[in-house]
Design an enzyme around this catalytic site. Structure first.
Site, PDB file in Angstrom:
ATOM      1  CG  ASP A 240      21.745 -28.209  54.723  1.00  0.00           C
ATOM      2  OD1 ASP A 240      22.951 -28.271  54.423  1.00  0.00           O
ATOM      3  OD2 ASP A 240      20.844 -28.024  53.887  1.00  0.00           O
ATOM      4  CB  ALA A 241      25.927 -29.158  58.785  1.00  0.00           C
TER       5      ALA A 241
END
Length: 304
Positions: A169-170
């Site tokens: 995820d970011a």
């Protein structure tokens, strides 16, 4: 007693060994190591494949001299490849080759050096990327956000069709494999092979052994029980803890969800290892090609 070193730092050569005996192959291993060998090349009276075993018939003939194939595969220079052949370290279709000049078909023949099948398709590549925090795990982003496609754009522009193996995820940084080897990527992501991933998580709360037992025994999430294979408390300070956690599952946000459910919300998360491939001191945003031992380990893990 250890072999004495020369002034340049290299060991003195054993009188009974040739340079080819001491040479370590630099070849990348093929994806499929355990495949049935094809029929050995035709042999001459000596029992060795004859130089004319595969003659160049012109149009449609893909045969190439063996030493040229070895050089192209990164095993060694053509001259050193000839020495490896002479030393009996090269097999073609299960038969040891010691004669020079044999021609092989790189697309069909099974070629091994020291028992390891070498990769002859130079178009297959696998890289380790250190994904920075804030980057999306996509090759392009419709919203214009930073993504891993921005980091590998030069190689894509050069003709390499790369894609990422799984996602981070970011907000998570660290090791992400990037490849154009679809079969390897699919197996690495398949739950059947249980490929392990290791993370370092900075969490709120001062962890103790109860957290270790809780994570290893299983956390009840909304999509089922999730267990860690290995947990270690690295450090505890000022109301925070640094946790090392190894898991083979690939469910979305699995590490963050497990730690939050256990009462230790994640403040920072880094993936440091995929199977035996380690991030090490690699800087954020950089890309490096996997070495021979790393590739071999991945292929073995997913039975390629």
């Amino acid at each position: 007693m250890n072999t004495p070193a020369r002034r340049d730092g290299t060991p003195e050569q054993d009188p009974g060994k040739t340079p080819a005996d001491l040479y370590v192959s630099n070849a990348r291993p093929a994806r499929r190591q355990h495949v049935p060998d094809r029929k050995p090349p035709e042999s001459g009276a000596s029992g060795q494949p004859s130089k004319g075993g595969k003659k160049d018939s012109g149009q449609g003939d893909k045969s190439v001299r063996l030493q040229k194939v070895l050089a192209a595969a990164g095993v060694a220079s053509r001259r050193m490849s000839e020495k490896l052949i002479e030393a009996g370290r090269v097999d073609v279709n299960g038969q040891t080759v010691t004669q020079q000049g044999i021609r092989v078909d790189p697309d069909q023949d099974v070629i091994r050096v020291d028992g390891t099948r070498v990769i002859v398709d130079e178009n297959l590549v696998t890289y380790a990327l250190n994904k920075p925090r804030g980057f999306q795990s996509t090759m392009s982003d419709d919203m214009g956000r930073p993504c891993i496609g921005d980091l590998v754009g030069e190689r894509v522009a050069a003709g390499q069709r790369l894609f990422h193996v799984g996602r981070l995820d970011a907000a998570t940084e660290g090791l992400l494999l990037v490849t154009n080897d679809g079969e390897l990527a699919n197996r690495l992501m398949h739950p059947r092979y249980e490929v392990s991933k290791t993370y370092l998580a900075t969490v709120l709360g001062e962890a103790d052994r109860r957290l270790i037992h809780q994570l290893k025994n299983g956390i009840d999430l909304d999509d089922g029980i999730a267990r860690a294979d290995y947990v270690q408390i690295i450090d505890v300070w000022q109301g925070k803890s640094l946790i090392k956690l190894e898991i083979h599952e690939g469910r979305k946000h699995i590490v963050r969800r497990m730690l939050k459910e256990a009462g230790f919300p994640v403040q920072a998360l880094v993936r440091t290892k995929v199977h035996t491939v380690q991030l090490g001191e690699q800087k954020p945003g950089t890309l490096r090609a996997l070495n021979r031992s790393e590739l071999t380990s991945l292929y073995n893990a997913v039975q390629l």
